[in-house]
Design an enzyme around this catalytic site. Structure first.
Site, PDB file in Angstrom:
ATOM      1  N   TYR A  85      -3.496 -11.743  -1.029  1.00 12.97           N
ATOM      2  CA  TYR A  85      -2.974 -10.447  -1.461  1.00 12.97           C
ATOM      3  C   TYR A  85      -1.519 -10.561  -1.914  1.00 12.97           C
ATOM      4  CZ  TYR A  85      -1.519  -5.639  -1.492  1.00 12.97           C
ATOM      5  OH  TYR A  85      -1.033  -4.428  -1.892  1.00 12.97           O
TER       6      TYR A  85
ATOM      7  N   TRP B 148       1.656  -8.946  -5.067  1.00 10.72           N
ATOM      8  CA  TRP B 148       1.967  -8.382  -6.375  1.00 10.72           C
ATOM      9  C   TRP B 148       2.266  -9.428  -7.431  1.00 10.72           C
ATOM     10  CZ3 TRP B 148       4.028  -3.423  -8.440  1.00 10.72           C
ATOM     11  CH2 TRP B 148       3.393  -2.327  -7.846  1.00 10.72           C
TER      12      TRP B 148
HETATM   13  N1  LIG Z   1      11.782   0.515  -5.668  1.00  7.20           N
HETATM   14  C1  LIG Z   1      10.542   0.235  -5.243  1.00  7.20           C
HETATM   15  N2  LIG Z   1       9.513   1.034  -5.607  1.00  7.20           N
HETATM   16  C2  LIG Z   1       8.268   0.766  -5.133  1.00  7.20           C
HETATM   17  C3  LIG Z   1       8.000  -0.368  -4.318  1.00  7.20           C
HETATM   18  C4  LIG Z   1       9.105  -1.181  -3.958  1.00  7.20           C
HETATM   19  O1  LIG Z   1       8.953  -2.180  -3.231  1.00  7.20           O
HETATM   20  N3  LIG Z   1      10.349  -0.856  -4.438  1.00  7.20           N
HETATM   21  N4  LIG Z   1       6.710  -0.649  -3.905  1.00  7.20           N
HETATM   22  C5  LIG Z   1       5.607  -0.029  -4.659  1.00  7.20           C
HETATM   23  C6  LIG Z   1       4.347  -0.062  -3.910  1.00  7.20           C
HETATM   24  S1  LIG Z   1       3.516  -1.539  -3.827  1.00  7.20           S
HETATM   25  C7  LIG Z   1       3.775   1.026  -3.363  1.00  7.20           C
HETATM   26  S2  LIG Z   1       2.229   0.932  -2.654  1.00  7.20           S
HETATM   27  C8  LIG Z   1       4.429   2.328  -3.397  1.00  7.20           C
HETATM   28  C9  LIG Z   1       4.386   2.980  -2.007  1.00  7.20           C
HETATM   29  O2  LIG Z   1       4.671   4.330  -2.083  1.00  7.20           O
HETATM   30  P1  LIG Z   1       4.910   5.116  -0.726  1.00  7.20           P
HETATM   31  O3  LIG Z   1       4.102   4.525   0.342  1.00  7.20           O
HETATM   32  O4  LIG Z   1       4.699   6.551  -0.985  1.00  7.20           O
HETATM   33  O5  LIG Z   1       6.465   4.801  -0.517  1.00  7.20           O
HETATM   34  P2  LIG Z   1       7.459   4.731   0.724  1.00  7.20           P
HETATM   35  O6  LIG Z   1       8.816   4.586   0.160  1.00  7.20           O
HETATM   36  O7  LIG Z   1       7.019   3.703   1.687  1.00  7.20           O
HETATM   37  O8  LIG Z   1       7.318   6.160   1.402  1.00  7.20           O
HETATM   38  C10 LIG Z   1       7.669   7.343   0.692  1.00  7.20           C
HETATM   39  C11 LIG Z   1       8.397   8.285   1.609  1.00  7.20           C
HETATM   40  O9  LIG Z   1       7.526   8.821   2.598  1.00  7.20           O
HETATM   41  C12 LIG Z   1       8.338   9.317   3.644  1.00  7.20           C
HETATM   42  N5  LIG Z   1       7.613   9.346   4.906  1.00  7.20           N
HETATM   43  C13 LIG Z   1       7.356   8.323   5.742  1.00  7.20           C
HETATM   44  N6  LIG Z   1       6.664   8.749   6.817  1.00  7.20           N
HETATM   45  C14 LIG Z   1       6.491  10.076   6.663  1.00  7.20           C
HETATM   46  C15 LIG Z   1       5.837  11.084   7.446  1.00  7.20           C
HETATM   47  O10 LIG Z   1       5.266  10.847   8.503  1.00  7.20           O
HETATM   48  N7  LIG Z   1       5.863  12.346   6.932  1.00  7.20           N
HETATM   49  C16 LIG Z   1       6.451  12.666   5.756  1.00  7.20           C
HETATM   50  N8  LIG Z   1       6.377  13.919   5.332  1.00  7.20           N
HETATM   51  N9  LIG Z   1       7.078  11.724   5.011  1.00  7.20           N
HETATM   52  C17 LIG Z   1       7.090  10.467   5.458  1.00  7.20           C
HETATM   53  C18 LIG Z   1       9.520   8.383   3.742  1.00  7.20           C
HETATM   54  O11 LIG Z   1      10.716   9.113   3.929  1.00  7.20           O
HETATM   55  C19 LIG Z   1       9.473   7.616   2.431  1.00  7.20           C
HETATM   56  O12 LIG Z   1      10.706   7.540   1.750  1.00  7.20           O
HETATM   57  O13 LIG Z   1       5.788   2.199  -3.789  1.00  7.20           O
HETATM   58  C20 LIG Z   1       5.914   1.425  -5.009  1.00  7.20           C
HETATM   59  N10 LIG Z   1       7.258   1.590  -5.500  1.00  7.20           N
HETATM   60  N1  LIG Z   2       6.303  -2.248   7.328  1.00  8.05           N
HETATM   61  C1  LIG Z   2       5.750  -2.101   6.115  1.00  8.05           C
HETATM   62  N2  LIG Z   2       5.206  -3.165   5.500  1.00  8.05           N
HETATM   63  C2  LIG Z   2       4.650  -3.023   4.279  1.00  8.05           C
HETATM   64  C3  LIG Z   2       4.659  -1.782   3.605  1.00  8.05           C
HETATM   65  C4  LIG Z   2       5.229  -0.662   4.290  1.00  8.05           C
HETATM   66  O1  LIG Z   2       5.243   0.485   3.783  1.00  8.05           O
HETATM   67  N3  LIG Z   2       5.790  -0.876   5.521  1.00  8.05           N
HETATM   68  N4  LIG Z   2       4.121  -1.676   2.344  1.00  8.05           N
HETATM   69  C5  LIG Z   2       3.069  -2.618   1.987  1.00  8.05           C
HETATM   70  C6  LIG Z   2       2.711  -2.595   0.562  1.00  8.05           C
HETATM   71  S1  LIG Z   2       2.305  -1.049  -0.076  1.00  8.05           S
HETATM   72  C7  LIG Z   2       2.621  -3.707  -0.214  1.00  8.05           C
HETATM   73  S2  LIG Z   2       1.974  -3.579  -1.801  1.00  8.05           S
HETATM   74  C8  LIG Z   2       2.988  -5.039   0.307  1.00  8.05           C
HETATM   75  C9  LIG Z   2       3.668  -5.940  -0.750  1.00  8.05           C
HETATM   76  O2  LIG Z   2       3.576  -7.259  -0.369  1.00  8.05           O
HETATM   77  P1  LIG Z   2       3.575  -8.479  -1.432  1.00  8.05           P
HETATM   78  O3  LIG Z   2       2.961  -8.049  -2.711  1.00  8.05           O
HETATM   79  O4  LIG Z   2       2.993  -9.664  -0.756  1.00  8.05           O
HETATM   80  O5  LIG Z   2       5.146  -8.693  -1.641  1.00  8.05           O
HETATM   81  P2  LIG Z   2       5.946  -9.408  -2.823  1.00  8.05           P
HETATM   82  O6  LIG Z   2       7.306  -9.671  -2.272  1.00  8.05           O
HETATM   83  O7  LIG Z   2       5.845  -8.611  -4.067  1.00  8.05           O
HETATM   84  O8  LIG Z   2       5.185 -10.798  -2.968  1.00  8.05           O
HETATM   85  C10 LIG Z   2       4.866 -11.349  -4.200  1.00  8.05           C
HETATM   86  C11 LIG Z   2       5.146 -12.849  -4.167  1.00  8.05           C
HETATM   87  O9  LIG Z   2       4.659 -13.401  -5.398  1.00  8.05           O
HETATM   88  C12 LIG Z   2       5.607 -14.373  -5.848  1.00  8.05           C
HETATM   89  N5  LIG Z   2       5.411 -14.590  -7.300  1.00  8.05           N
HETATM   90  C13 LIG Z   2       6.009 -13.980  -8.338  1.00  8.05           C
HETATM   91  N6  LIG Z   2       5.548 -14.470  -9.505  1.00  8.05           N
HETATM   92  C14 LIG Z   2       4.641 -15.423  -9.196  1.00  8.05           C
HETATM   93  C15 LIG Z   2       3.816 -16.297  -9.984  1.00  8.05           C
HETATM   94  O10 LIG Z   2       3.794 -16.280 -11.199  1.00  8.05           O
HETATM   95  N7  LIG Z   2       3.004 -17.145  -9.302  1.00  8.05           N
HETATM   96  C16 LIG Z   2       2.962 -17.185  -7.955  1.00  8.05           C
HETATM   97  N8  LIG Z   2       2.130 -18.051  -7.381  1.00  8.05           N
HETATM   98  N9  LIG Z   2       3.733 -16.380  -7.196  1.00  8.05           N
HETATM   99  C17 LIG Z   2       4.548 -15.504  -7.809  1.00  8.05           C
HETATM  100  C18 LIG Z   2       6.941 -13.779  -5.472  1.00  8.05           C
HETATM  101  O11 LIG Z   2       7.953 -14.774  -5.452  1.00  8.05           O
HETATM  102  C19 LIG Z   2       6.622 -13.177  -4.094  1.00  8.05           C
HETATM  103  O12 LIG Z   2       6.872 -14.113  -3.068  1.00  8.05           O
HETATM  104  O13 LIG Z   2       3.851  -4.878   1.442  1.00  8.05           O
HETATM  105  C20 LIG Z   2       3.281  -4.050   2.457  1.00  8.05           C
HETATM  106  N10 LIG Z   2       4.094  -4.124   3.673  1.00  8.05           N
HETATM  107 MO   LIG Z   3       1.813  -1.369  -2.331  1.00  9.84          MO
END
Ligand SMILES: Nc1nc2c(c(=O)[nH]1)N[C@H]1C(S)=C(S)[C@@H](COP(=O)(O)OP(=O)(O)OC[C@H]3O[C@@H](n4cnc5c(=O)[nH]c(N)nc54)[C@H](O)[C@@H]3O)O[C@H]1N2
Ligand SMILES: Nc1nc2c(c(=O)[nH]1)N[C@H]1C(S)=C(S)[C@@H](COP(=O)(O)OP(=O)(O)OC[C@H]3O[C@@H](n4cnc5c(=O)[nH]c(N)nc54)[C@H](O)[C@@H]3O)O[C@H]1N2
Ligand SMILES: [Mo]
Length: 762
Positions: free
Chosen positions: A103, A105
């Site tokens: 898994y 991104w």
């Molecule tokens: N800059 C940036 N943008 C991203 C990402 C990133 O790594 N960096 N990751 C991307 C990815 S993979 C995903 S899946 C999405 C995730 O999107 P989300 O899961 O929606 O994003 P989060 O920032 O984890 O949470 C959004 C907000 O929910 C609020 N929150 C947390 N718990 C609660 C609660 O119990 N109740 C209420 N009402 N609010 C709560 C928090 O204040 C938080 O800022 O974001 C994407 N966008």
């Molecule tokens: N506590 C907590 N944990 C969370 C979350 C949360 O809300 N709270 N959010 C979760 C969510 S929504 C998500 S989506 C995950 C994200 O978790 P990940 O998607 O695993 O996080 P990334 O750091 O984007 O990891 C991508 C990796 O791919 C590598 N990469 C980039 N380009 C290439 C390429 O061309 N080839 C290869 N082989 N590698 C490459 C990057 O260097 C990086 O190490 O985290 C989750 N974890």
């Molecule tokens: Mo995500």
């Protein structure tokens, strides 16, 4: 193109030194600033390497992973060693002993997409145990198909920002609409319309009510309600209670388009459990005044109202309930399918909901079949490795964890995404072999036995596009490949030839020929569309011109409009064809942690639980504003946010004062699972007793030999619980955890997260 926006790069001596956002982007993301300096950063993996213990002792369980040195090998040696080990595991233990869920991104690009490459390769090798769904949407992905017959259409075909700006009177958003998250869309994004759309809606008199523990989850003017984290479902039930008891619920809509409202109402009114879900009841749980909830419910019924639920609300225990309760509330308002009203899931979670989809298939690398049937819900990785042969519940089935011998990761970082990292480290001791492809020495790479240096997207040609963006973009290499790094495709190609299926894997094409092939296949789809807005040129012209091609988009969508217009001809793909407020299927599974209708469950990690006596602060571990996940944590924008090198933790001034903490102090944040250091930022825009520490600081154990070691950098996943949302979907619950903190007055340990391990010549 990056996942967080389109840009042009200026390169010098093999390094990107400046980036300029695409001129067509109305609100480019500041995190583009992490890119300069990333190609030649010291955290890059310079060449193939094998862990010394593995090389000397052979494959097998090891406690030295993450605390061993590496031996540099040539590409030929790497290919031979890796092909030999893959063959050994397959011949001795079968393909199901290979975990290829992998898994993550990785990078944008339709061809050089690491997951697509590794899955295609492993399928041709005979298959692998896979993972399903995502850390993003583990609960939604399982529950919403039962409730509305889909989960992805909720984002990909959601009501557009244009329609909201034009029609919506009131957005009631649970989790806010954080602009920081709309930086990003998986695969890239050429425009950021959210800020402008919300401004236009407000200029028209539209209002935003945000439920969030954090005020900055909505930018600009709004009404802020801060419930105790984890109590949103209780708040939604109370709003529903007011609608039901004040004759504000749209009974005609519920009769025609939904099923099981009566069963839900029995629960709502307290007939089934003796607890009416009144505003007073929700007030005791959430801390919000009951009268505010009554007023809000009446306002919601009085105009065009959009109920929005961020994805974060389902990344917690019982995460199935918030989207289900949200859609139920919207159904009671009777506005599903009406422009600007109804339901949204993920506005402010990703730059995808609200953006118009393209009507064509995207260029896609053919995957083939996986001959292994075993799978895990993606967030069960540590369970999979530590509990072979044990059974678990998932979506009405009993599944068994296979005995995994080889773990193959390309394009993701479990030390970023997984919870309870101490537990993960112990689980990673068990397999015979761990293989990791990554451009950087992430913690996952440091825990590998076989390390494969990948190029970054800046070092190769590709093309990219996504479901909800009008542009197909040529991604032309900005710099040559760094050191001895290789494209993942070339690594797999060499392995496939060594293993005897090279011609099948390559189909005789070089990378360039693949890109041309994918482009021409896609071009055929577009040319077949009479309403196309632009003729895509033949590949040669497209590539030498370097300009993006604009696709037609389906503008002005309203979610569920077809269904509302004609529910008989356009039924939902649920057993009843309608919105299942009560799901007989889910009810039939008999789970005690997920009933047949939306329900309030008390979580373990919240301020009302006994645990809060020991760990009295509720930590929100949300997405970082300064980067994407752990990617480019060493970049300028991410680094500028750190405090003496540590990840910032936001805390209310009252909670800080109680602990004698000031702005800029370093604290030790802890619970009974682990601890980390972080830097204090005072913020009165937080509900008291709530603290916020984003994900993404690279894991940096003080003592790498100890799986339970303190992380000196501020990775919140040393604290979070590794437990599924419920028996239904077993999704990730990393968003919430209870903690305590104290000032750290010791000598500040150095940050070593970005330092490569010791790599010696063979
Ligand atoms: N800059 C940036 N943008 C991203 C990402 C990133 O790594 N960096 N990751 C991307 C990815 S993979 C995903 S899946 C999405 C995730 O999107 P989300 O899961 O929606 O994003 P989060 O920032 O984890 O949470 C959004 C907000 O929910 C609020 N929150 C947390 N718990 C609660 C609660 O119990 N109740 C209420 N009402 N609010 C709560 C928090 O204040 C938080 O800022 O974001 C994407 N966008
Ligand atoms: N506590 C907590 N944990 C969370 C979350 C949360 O809300 N709270 N959010 C979760 C969510 S929504 C998500 S989506 C995950 C994200 O978790 P990940 O998607 O695993 O996080 P990334 O750091 O984007 O990891 C991508 C990796 O791919 C590598 N990469 C980039 N380009 C290439 C390429 O061309 N080839 C290869 N082989 N590698 C490459 C990057 O260097 C990086 O190490 O985290 C989750 N974890
Ligand atoms: Mo995500």
């Amino acid at each position: 193109m990056a996942h967080w926006g389109m840009f042009s790069a200026r390169a010098q001596a093999g390094e990107v030194v400046a980036v300029h956002p695409y001129a067509g982007d109305r609100d480019p993301s500041p995190i583009l600033g992490n890119i300069p300096g990333s190609v030649r950063h010291r955290a890059r993996i310079t060449g193939p390497a094998v862990r010394r213990g593995w090389l000397e002792d052979g494959p097998g369980p090891s406690t030295r992973r993450g605390n061993d040195e590496f031996v540099a090998v040539s590409w030929d040696e790497l290919t031979e060693i890796l092909a030999g080990e893959l063959r050994r595991v397959r011949d001795r233990h079968g393909n199901r002993a290979i975990f290829g869920g992998s898994y993550g991104w990785s990078a944008p690009g339709r061809f050089h997409h690491a997951q697509s490459q590794v899955h295609r390769f492993l399928k041709m090798f005979g298959g692998y145990t896979r993972s399903v769904h995502s850390y993003s949407l583990g609960a939604t992905g399982v529950v919403m198909p039962h409730v509305v017959g889909t989960h992805w259409k909720l984002f990909a075909r959601s009501t557009s920002w244009e329609v909201i700006a034009r029609e919506t009177d009131l957005i009631v958003c649970f989790g806010g609409i954080p602009l920081k998250n709309t930086a990003v869309n998986d695969g890239g994004t050429s425009d950021h319309p959210t800020r402008g759309a919300l401004d236009r809606m407000r200029a028209r008199g539209g209002r935003i009510v945000s439920f969030s523990p954090i005020r900055s989850d909505v930018h600009g003017e709004h009404e802020w309600f801060a419930p105790r984290p984890g109590t949103d479902v209780a708040v939604m039930l109370a709003l529903a209670y007011v609608l039901a008891t004040e004759d504000l619920a749209d009974r005609a809509f519920l009769d025609r388009y939904c099923t099981g409202y009566d069963r839900f109402e029995e629960y709502l009114l307290g007939h089934t459990d003796g607890v009416p879900k009144t505003p007073e009841w929700a007030s005791r749980l959430s801390g919000l005044p009951a009268s505010d909830l009554v007023d809000l419910a009446r306002r919601m019924a009085a105009g065009r109202t959009l109920v929005s639920v961020t994805w974060s609300l389902q990344r917690v225990r019982h995460g199935e309930q918030a989207p289900w309760a949200g859609v139920t509330l919207a159904a009671m308002l009777g506005q599903l399918g009406v422009p600007g009203g109804g339901f949204g899931h993920g506005y402010g979670s990703m730059n995808e909901p609200g953006l118009a989809p393209v009507p064509y298939p995207l260029p896609t690398l053919f995957q083939g079949n996986n001959d292994v049937e075993d799978f895990i819900p993606v967030a069960a990785i540590a369970d999979l490795l530590s509990r072979p042969g044990e059974q678990f519940d998932y979506d009405g089935r009993r599944l068994t964890f296979p005995d995994i011998r080889l773990v193959y990761w390309a394009g993701g970082n479990p030390f970023h995404h997984h919870q309870d990292l101490g537990r993960l480290r112990r689980a990673l001791q068990r397999p015979d072999t761990i293989v990791v492809h990554d451009p950087y020495w992430t913690s996952m790479a440091k825990h590998a036995d076989i390390v494969v240096p990948s190029t970054t997207a800046l070092e190769r040609d590709d093309l990219t596009c996504t479901r909800n963006d009008p542009l197909l973009v040529a991604m032309q290499a900005a710099v040559p490949p760094f050191a001895d790094a290789r494209d993942d495709y070339d690594t797999f190609m060499a392995l496939a030839y060594r293993l005897g299926f090279g011609d099948r894997f390559t189909e005789g094409r070089t990378s360039r020929q693949w890109i041309e092939h994918l482009y021409e296949q896609w071009r055929g789809f577009v040319l077949a569309d009479d309403r196309r807005v632009e003729d895509p040129p033949p590949f040669g012209e497209f590539w030498s011109g370097g300009h993006p091609v604009r696709m037609r988009t389906e503008d002005d969508l309203t979610l569920f409009e077809d269904f509302r217009t004609d529910p008989e001809r356009n039924p939902l793909r649920t057993p009843s064809g309608r919105i299942e407020i009560f799901s007989a299927e889910i009810d039939g599974f008999g789970y005690d942690d997920c009933a047949g209708h939306p329900k309030w469950y008390e979580p373990e990690e919240w301020l009302g639980s006994p645990r809060a006596g020991r760990f009295p602060l509720h930590l929100i571990a949300n997405q970082p504003a300064t980067r994407l996940h752990g990617q480019l944590d060493h970049g300028a924008v991410s680094q500028a946010s750190k405090i003496r090198g540590r990840e910032p933790i936001r805390i209310h001034p009252d909670d800080a004062a109680q602990r004698g903490l000031g702005d800029g102090d370093i604290v030790r944040v802890f619970n009974d699972r682990g601890s980390c250091l972080a830097g204090v930022v005072l913020d009165d825009g937080l509900l008291p007793k709530v603290v916020q520490l984003a994900t993404g600081a690279w894991y940096d154990p003080l003592d790498p030999s100890d799986p339970g070691s303190m992380c000196v950098h501020g990775n919140p996943n040393v604290l979070t619980p590794d437990v599924g949302t419920s028996s239904l979907s077993q999704g990730c619950t990393g968003q919430h955890v209870l903690v305590e903190m104290e000032r750290f007055d010791g000598d500040l340990p150095p940050i070593r997260a970005y330092d490569p391990p010791v790599v010696r010549p063979r």
